[in-house]
Design a protein around this motif. Structure first.
Motif: not given
Length: 567
Positions: A558-563, A545-554
């Motif tokens: 690094x923020x996604x992997x950290x959480x 889900x975090x990677x999806x938010x990265x791909x959407x530009x949100x």
């Protein structure tokens, strides 16, 4: 201040005549013209500093990343900082280096030389960095900074007396705080208002041996906004405890309270907790702004398939829906969103909470009070005799509460609650470890939601950045997805306090507790086996889900992997 600078910018055609007039109108309303132009993005701070540096032959620094030594800060009072529009940053062999924003005010530095009897040199910085430094080292504007100064100058008796006054009404209009107020009142009002202005979620007042530090958590990260002298610690804590209706005579045990304020026409509540530390009581105030709570599912961060499973879970006539995650991950907001959907005249909705964070009309909310024996389990038992349809249990903390909640779910009630676990599958093991029999878990639990909050990229300063594109391949993202992705980062601006992030979005892992998974639990399957089966059935993990938010530009990689953790 700044009028001459604005006229210079107009003369050099950096701003238009229309912007000049607009800033003049803003000045008539008491606003500072140059800050008005920056706030409305008529002029860029970075370009302004570059232009002024060239025009006046002054070097510039990034004050946000500059640590000023205490002995340097002490060279100037807050009054002198405000009068000369400068802040000391370095002292070297009799020369004081100060940071300024407006070189058209260089004549004020002559006053500074005379007052301090030192040589003074100036460097340029941005207005936002200057403001942040003033808040960090002096406590901010007139109410906060002057409070500290007047306390230092000997108004201790006045401050102490005022801090112990009996406060019955806790609705405070910060616009009314002025120089006539006692220093401690000014200071406390100032840090509370600054917390709200910065969109802070928590205010931390922390005593140490030689000072007290004040920090605000914004979008999950703590920032220091003020430091106060050690002799002011007790008065500040006493003031906060009085406002929260806590016992100021008791400092040996933790206490809880609540402050209700009125800020710019809106009501804001602070949930206050104090704990004794080595050098005094630490106070943390969590902001509970009903107007700020997001109850729209479309804006929470659910993906379509996840939202369908979640809605199916809370639309069931009975059973248990659990939302899991660490403190501050948005669990309460998710559950209240479900409650707002279920809040109908035809149904009886009740909650058991510790504490009740937000008030909702149409929902019966019970506040836990352990001092009189009103625990989660006892309150839940009482609610079962109140003809409930939907019950929200703030948190399942022990076997007794879990047992009563599961009993309620098995006897025709829909029960919503939270647990502190790392993911959806771990929730099943957690219930079993509490002492709940696996067959009861299988019979009662319908849906489990795990969630985290990610900081979102600031929309005001975001720029395209594909530097993480290759790294995404390591985490299972296909080349086609990466090519189509909108990858961004935030450069940092005044809107996001130079962090590159502004606001947060939730990521979810929504588990539909299927018949196959229930059979596996009864057979004693391991967590790894359960997760593998769930993913085969379509479970989208927190990492995914975090990677999806990265791909959407949100957000950023690094923020996604950290959480999130590896699946």
């Amino acid at each position: 201040m700044s009028r001459a600078l604005v006229e210079l910018l107009a003369k050099e055609k950096i701003i238009s005549a229309a912007h000049l007039k607009e800033s003049a109108d803003a000045a008539q309303q008491g606003k500072e013209p140059i800050r008005y132009l920056i706030e409305h993005k008529y002029v860029s701070e970075s370009k302004l500093v570059y232009y002024l540096g060239q025009k006046f032959s002054l070097p510039s620094i990034n004050l946000e990343k500059f640590e000023i030594k205490p002995e340097v800060i002490q060279k100037m009072s807050i009054e002198l900082v405000r009068k000369t529009h400068s802040i000391p940053i370095q002292l070297n062999r009799g020369t004081l280096v100060v940071a300024i924003c407006d070189p058209t005010q260089l004549t004020s530095l002559e006053e500074l030389k005379f007052a301090l009897k030192l040589n003074v040199e100036a460097v340029l910085t941005t207005y936002s960095a200057f403001d942040s430094a003033v808040y960090k080292y002096f406590g901010g504007g007139s109410s906060v900074g002057s409070a500290i100064e007047s306390f230092k100058k000997g108004n201790k008796e006045e401050a102490s007396a005022s801090s112990l006054e009996s406060v019955q009404v806790h609705e405070i209009d910060f616009g009314g705080a002025g120089e006539q107020d006692a220093p401690v009142i000014q200071f406390v009002n100032g840090i509370l208002s600054e917390t709200i202005r910065k969109r802070g979620s928590d205010l931390h007042v922390e005593p140490y041996e030689k000072k007290m530090r004040v920090r605000v958590r914004v979008d999950g990260v703590l920032y220091e906004i003020a430091q106060v002298p050690s002799e002011m610690k007790r008065a500040v804590v006493a003031r906060l405890k009085i406002m929260a209706r806590m016992d100021i005579a008791e400092s040996r045990v933790p206490q809880d309270g609540r402050i209700k304020l009125k800020f710019e026409g809106k009501e804001v509540d602070f949930r206050v907790n104090s704990v004794p530390t080595l050098f005094g009581e630490k106070v943390v105030a969590r902001v509970l702004s009903k107007g700020a709570i997001q109850l729209d599912f479309g804006k929470l961060g659910f993906e379509k398939s996840q939202l369908e499973i979640f809605q199916k879970g809370f639309s069931s006539p009975n059973g248990l829906l659990l939302v899991t995650g660490p403190t501050g991950s948005g669990k309460t907001t998710t559950l209240y969103s479900a409650l707002s959907e279920l809040n109908k005249v035809s149904d009886n909705l009740s909650t058991v909470e510790d504490p009740v964070e937000y008030n909702f009309e149409g929902i019966n909310q019970i506040q836990i009070n352990k001092d009189v024996g009103l625990t989660f389990a006892n309150a839940l038992r009482a609610l079962l005799r109140q003809d409930p349809d939907v019950i929200l249990v703030g948190e399942i903390r022990d076997f007794e509460t879990a047992e009563v909640a599961i009993h309620a779910a098995l006897t025709g009630h829909l029960v919503l609650s939270t647990l502190h676990t790392n993911d959806s599958i771990a929730t099943i093991s957690r219930l079993v470890n509490m002492g709940i029999e696996p067959f009861l878990v299988v019979a009662s639990v319908n849906t489990i939601v795990a969630q985290r909050l990610l900081r979102t990229i600031c929309s005001s300063c975001r720029v395209e950045d594909r530097s993480s594109a290759d790294e995404l391949l390591k985490y299972g993202v296909s080349k086609d997805e990466i090519q189509k992705a909108k990858l961004f980062r935030g450069k940092g601006c005044t809107q996001c306090n130079q962090t590159g992030f502004r606001s947060r979005v939730a990521i979810y892992e929504v588990l539909d507790f299927s018949a196959t998974l229930k059979e596996m639990v009864l057979r004693g399957a391991s967590a790894a086996e359960l997760k593998k089966q769930a993913m085969e059935e379509g479970l989208k993990t927190l990492r995914m889900s975090g990677l999806t938010k990265v791909l959407e530009g949100l957000t950023t990689l690094s923020e996604s992997l950290g959480a999130t953790v590896e699946d």
